[in-house]
Design an enzyme around this catalytic site. Structure first.
Site, mmCIF file in Angstrom:
data_model
loop_
_atom_site.group_PDB
_atom_site.id
_atom_site.type_symbol
_atom_site.label_atom_id
_atom_site.label_comp_id
_atom_site.label_asym_id
_atom_site.label_seq_id
_atom_site.Cartn_x
_atom_site.Cartn_y
_atom_site.Cartn_z
ATOM 1 N N THR A 1 96.696 56.246 -2.602
ATOM 2 C CA THR A 1 97.872 56.991 -3.049
ATOM 3 C C THR A 1 99.171 56.312 -2.598
ATOM 4 O O THR A 1 99.244 55.785 -1.483
ATOM 5 C CB THR A 1 97.834 58.420 -2.469
ATOM 6 O OG1 THR A 1 96.563 58.971 -2.783
ATOM 7 C CG2 THR A 1 98.935 59.294 -3.025
ATOM 8 N N GLY B 1 94.509 58.826 5.507
ATOM 9 C CA GLY B 1 94.132 59.366 6.813
ATOM 10 C C GLY B 1 93.741 58.261 7.779
ATOM 11 O O GLY B 1 93.240 57.208 7.367
ATOM 12 N N GLU C 1 90.876 63.818 -3.010
ATOM 13 C CA GLU C 1 89.675 63.473 -3.802
ATOM 14 C C GLU C 1 89.796 64.004 -5.233
ATOM 15 O O GLU C 1 88.850 64.556 -5.782
ATOM 16 C CB GLU C 1 88.407 64.023 -3.143
ATOM 17 C CG GLU C 1 87.817 63.135 -2.087
ATOM 18 C CD GLU C 1 87.577 61.722 -2.575
ATOM 19 O OE1 GLU C 1 87.052 61.561 -3.674
ATOM 20 O OE2 GLU C 1 87.968 60.799 -1.849
HETATM 21 C C1 LIG Z 1 95.503 66.109 3.565
HETATM 22 C C2 LIG Z 1 95.533 64.982 2.595
HETATM 23 C C3 LIG Z 1 94.809 63.822 2.858
HETATM 24 C C4 LIG Z 1 94.867 62.736 1.984
HETATM 25 N N1 LIG Z 1 94.188 61.592 2.292
HETATM 26 C C5 LIG Z 1 94.314 60.493 1.505
HETATM 27 C C6 LIG Z 1 93.701 59.242 1.848
HETATM 28 O O1 LIG Z 1 92.990 59.136 2.854
HETATM 29 N N2 LIG Z 1 93.904 58.171 1.049
HETATM 30 C C7 LIG Z 1 94.662 58.248 -0.091
HETATM 31 O O2 LIG Z 1 94.820 57.236 -0.772
HETATM 32 N N3 LIG Z 1 95.254 59.414 -0.460
HETATM 33 C C8 LIG Z 1 95.102 60.538 0.305
HETATM 34 N N4 LIG Z 1 95.704 61.724 -0.060
HETATM 35 C C9 LIG Z 1 96.503 61.785 -1.273
HETATM 36 C C10 LIG Z 1 95.805 62.548 -2.388
HETATM 37 O O3 LIG Z 1 94.677 61.844 -2.838
HETATM 38 C C11 LIG Z 1 96.827 62.794 -3.513
HETATM 39 O O4 LIG Z 1 97.824 63.659 -2.991
HETATM 40 C C12 LIG Z 1 96.162 63.397 -4.733
HETATM 41 O O5 LIG Z 1 95.403 62.435 -5.410
HETATM 42 C C13 LIG Z 1 97.171 63.996 -5.719
HETATM 43 O O6 LIG Z 1 98.094 63.059 -6.110
HETATM 44 P P1 LIG Z 1 99.678 63.342 -5.987
HETATM 45 O O7 LIG Z 1 99.960 63.779 -4.600
HETATM 46 O O8 LIG Z 1 100.353 62.142 -6.504
HETATM 47 O O9 LIG Z 1 99.938 64.571 -6.925
HETATM 48 P P2 LIG Z 1 100.518 64.518 -8.402
HETATM 49 O O10 LIG Z 1 99.548 63.788 -9.254
HETATM 50 O O11 LIG Z 1 101.927 64.068 -8.396
HETATM 51 O O12 LIG Z 1 100.457 66.066 -8.734
HETATM 52 C C14 LIG Z 1 101.595 66.934 -8.719
HETATM 53 C C15 LIG Z 1 101.407 67.987 -9.794
HETATM 54 O O13 LIG Z 1 101.376 67.355 -11.072
HETATM 55 C C16 LIG Z 1 100.249 67.819 -11.799
HETATM 56 N N5 LIG Z 1 99.730 66.746 -12.678
HETATM 57 C C17 LIG Z 1 99.543 65.447 -12.364
HETATM 58 N N6 LIG Z 1 99.007 64.803 -13.419
HETATM 59 C C18 LIG Z 1 98.842 65.698 -14.395
HETATM 60 C C19 LIG Z 1 98.320 65.653 -15.733
HETATM 61 N N7 LIG Z 1 97.831 64.523 -16.261
HETATM 62 N N8 LIG Z 1 98.309 66.781 -16.464
HETATM 63 C C20 LIG Z 1 98.762 67.937 -15.936
HETATM 64 N N9 LIG Z 1 99.254 68.052 -14.697
HETATM 65 C C21 LIG Z 1 99.296 66.948 -13.935
HETATM 66 C C22 LIG Z 1 99.219 68.193 -10.750
HETATM 67 O O14 LIG Z 1 98.291 69.138 -11.260
HETATM 68 C C23 LIG Z 1 100.110 68.781 -9.662
HETATM 69 O O15 LIG Z 1 100.358 70.125 -9.958
HETATM 70 C C24 LIG Z 1 95.638 62.828 0.805
HETATM 71 C C25 LIG Z 1 96.344 64.017 0.516
HETATM 72 C C26 LIG Z 1 96.300 65.075 1.396
HETATM 73 C C27 LIG Z 1 97.065 66.322 1.074
#
Ligand SMILES: Cc1cc2nc3c(=O)[nH]c(=O)nc-3n(C[C@H](O)[C@H](O)[C@H](O)COP(=O)(O)OP(=O)(O)OC[C@H]3O[C@@H](n4cnc5c(N)ncnc54)[C@H](O)[C@@H]3O)c2cc1C
Length: 667
Positions: free
Chosen positions: A145, A184, A427
């Protein structure tokens, strides 16, 4: 008799009223008597080890929590597991996650970094890295991410450009939004990162690939040149984990650091694809299958805390001249909590069906047969989404059902909520996962029954209303959920076709109908859960009273959902208003039947006080004494007069003293 003893007595009384053998239910929950014995042995090892004792979580600062977590994790992996031979190949290892104390870390290192090396690395790479990682000789993170992108993988910006002259990849985050954010174990502990980056050879892009990048010096642990790394700061919870940021500028890594089981770059820059992306999907399913179980266990803990507490918390009267009653006697309290208990059972036992499908898939995979992959992927994606959502909602219901004390960290409930809610995001963000499931469902809807896997043929067949008065019948409930899934899938497919028929391009049409598509995916996974739980209950061999508990929980799970969504079931013509009335009455009746056994059912989860870590949920019900003891440990109580009051309020308090004492002397 002291007030404190009454609380313990109330729980003992609850246990005397239980009508089924608790131990039998525990054995079923664990997967057999022998498994219960193994689990208890593992949990006892953890609970008895003085190295794994920590101050209560709610008395620690983030820094202390993180430090303790690192100390305990290092101890567990380097000393505790080898000492007790709890290796991944042992039967005991299955119970490690549940037995482990809450505040530990290195999950991404052990769970994802190690797993990726095993599944994405060549034999040579596995030989080089795996043992080092398992021994904590190197600590790795999984960095996918970025600050600017998460769900949309093609939007990720980090680049790995091949330099043929030195046979190295040059890793770069081109701008601020390309910085890795969230991984993480990265912020403080990791010295390696598995970086997902766009591979570029001779200006041609080959998509996302996994690279092992050393980010900190092996002796000093300081960031290497070109690496900017740190912790992202406090989060909603998970203070024990150092989720981090990582900015890479012209960081050079050798050619062999591209994990190359599935794709390889030759020294001359030739790109070689070795496995289809579909196989890579297969390994992602494995991670997704394990998350729902963790969410279910968290909800089971929250139910244990809230139901035991509701058995000892007395508030108000049911008879004007009677004694105060435990709040669990209120139908409304039962209506909040007992359906959560049903959710724990439904999601746990339906999860076993996915596990079985996954095992069959792995067997077929060894014969290069991946025909089940699409269904398994769709199912595991929506199941992860649904169980993490139900877990998050359920824990919050439990927390609020404990009134004021549920807001206190000492209840253990806020940290359970903070643990389960990120599972809706990591995930695979849940909405995005539901959309992936919808893609599979729309493909199914466009086919004939004979061309579909047997398990989904119902989606393209006509539905009929079932004329029945016994709404608690499991056949009736399963029929309702299957009909709803079929109607929702067919309706979404029809709308999608109609929109595209108007000349709207596919992505736009998909977006316009996204609400319907997600609804179809949710309906599909709900029927899977209800069907899976029902199949388990019907096949269960156990004593009659225990079987009755399962049947009642199964009916309650289905009816509670139908009652909360009755408008939908009515609108779709699956049930009548008459059924609605019967279902509402039946739910209240089931709550009354399950109420006397509620404490017994949560006892059957068999969580130790050590693992619950809650003043409200301890086995003996001695709630108030525990709350007071915990309050005394608050860091704010360390000094009799806190510096803050002394420094900032004393001048005004002295003014108050003079006014009050002056007015006294005037009297
Ligand atoms: C506690 C925690 C641990 C994590 N650990 C890791 C890790 O070890 N390694 C790593 O790489 N990442 C990690 N992450 C990141 C995590 O994988 C991402 O936050 C997750 O994949 C969601 O991506 P984003 O944050 O960019 O959300 P976004 O994709 O920006 O989502 C924001 C909103 O947009 C909506 N949205 C996005 N795309 C669409 C679509 N096509 N259609 C409709 N709605 C949509 C979503 O539903 C959501 O409501 C972690 C996150 C957390 C909270």
């Amino acid at each position: 008799m002291s007030h404190l003893c009454i609380e313990s007595q109330l729980l003992s009384k609850e246990r005397q009223n239980v009508t089924f053998p608790i131990e039998e239910l525990t054995n079923i929950w664990d997967g057999g008597r022998e498994e219960t014995m193994i689990r208890r042995r593992v949990e006892k090892l953890f609970a008895d080890d003085p190295e794994l004792k920590s101050p209560p979580l709610c008395t620690m600062t983030r820094d202390e929590e993180f430090t303790e977590a690192t100390r305990k994790s290092a101890y567990i992996y380097r000393h505790f597991i080898p000492k007790h031979k709890l290796y991944p190949s042992s039967r005991e290892s299955k119970h490690l996650t549940r037995a482990q104390p809450l505040a530990t870390n290195l999950f991404i290192h052990m769970g994802v970094f190690v797993y990726c090396i095993k599944t994405m690395g060549s034999d040579k790479q596995v030989a080089k890295w795996l043992q080092l990682a398992k021994n904590l000789n190197i600590i790795g993170t999984y960095a996918q991410t970025e600050l600017g992108h998460g769900s949309f993988l093609r939007g990720l910006e980090t680049q790995a450009t091949y330099d043929r002259t030195t046979q190295e990849f040059v890793i770069n985050c081109p701008q601020l939004s390309s910085m890795k954010w969230w991984p993480g174990d990265l912020g403080v502990n990791a010295n390696h990162a598995l970086v997902m980056a766009n591979l570029i050879i001779d200006n041609k892009k080959y998509g996302m690939h996994a690279f092992i990048v050393q980010i900190r010096d092996l002796s000093t642990h300081k960031p290497l040149p070109g690496v900017s790394v740190g912790d992202i700061g406090n989060k909603f919870g998970l203070g024990s984990t150092d989720n981090g940021f990582l900015y890479l500028k012209n960081v050079r890594i050798p050619l062999e650091n591209l994990l190359n089981k599935n794709a390889e770059v030759k020294p001359d820059g030739t790109y070689l694809k070795k496995a289809s992306d579909r196989l890579v999907y297969g390994s992602m399913v494995n991670l997704r299958v394990s998350i729902p179980k963790q969410c279910t266990d968290v909800l089971a803990k929250a139910c244990t805390i809230a139901i035991r507490y509701s058995g000892v918390r007395r508030q108000g009267l049911l008879k004007p001249d009677g004694a105060e009653v435990p709040i669990l006697d209120y139908t409304l309290q039962q209506h909040k909590l007992i359906p959560q208990l049903a959710t724990v059972y439904a999601t746990n036992f339906a999860g076993l069906q996915i596990q079985k499908k996954y095992e069959v898939f792995l067997q077929n995979l060894s014969n290069d047969d991946i025909s089940d992959l699409a269904e398994l992927h769709a199912l595991s994606a929506s199941f992860k989404a649904s169980v993490s959502e139900q877990g998050t909602e359920g824990v919050e219901v439990c927390r609020r059902a404990c009134g004021g004390h549920g807001y206190s960290q000492a209840s253990g409930l806020p940290s359970l909520l903070a643990r389960v809610t990120p599972a809706c995001t990591y995930e695979g963000e849940n909405t995005v996962l539901y959309l992936q499931t919808a893609r599979f469902l729309m493909k199914c809807a466009s086919k004939k029954a004979k061309d579909l896997p047997k398990s989904v043929t119902f989606l393209v067949q006509p539905t009929q209303m079932m004329n029945i008065n016994n709404v608690t019948s499991l056949d009736f409930i399963v029929h309702c959920f299957k009909s709803r899934a079929t109607i929702c899938v067919q309706a979404a497919a029809k709308r999608l076709q109609q929109t595209m028929g108007q000349g709207v391009e596919i992505n736009e049409a998909w977006n316009k109908n996204a609400v319907e598509l997600v609804k179809a995916a949710k309906a599909y996974v709900m029927q899977f859960i209800v069907d899976g739980f029902t199949t388990f209950v019907k096949g269960l061999k156990c004593s009659k009273p225990t079987k009755k508990i399962f049947e009642d929980l199964c009916s309650l799970y289905g009816l509670h959902f139908i009652n909360n969504n009755s408008g939908d079931f009515l609108k779709l013509g699956i049930i009548t208003a008459h059924h609605c009335n019967l279902a509402e009455e039946a739910e209240i009746e089931l709550l009354g039947k399950l109420r006397p056994n509620a404490v017994g059912i949560v006892d059957a989860f068999d969580f130790s006080d050590f693992s619950l870590d809650s003043c409200l949920g301890a086995y003996d019900g001695n709630v108030y004494e525990r709350l007071f003891d915990m309050a005394k440990l608050s860091p704010l109580n360390k000094e009799q007069v806190h510096q803050a009051s002394y420094k900032y309020l004393r001048p005004y308090l002295l003014e108050g003293r003079d006014i009050l004492e002056g007015s006294k002397s005037k009297l």
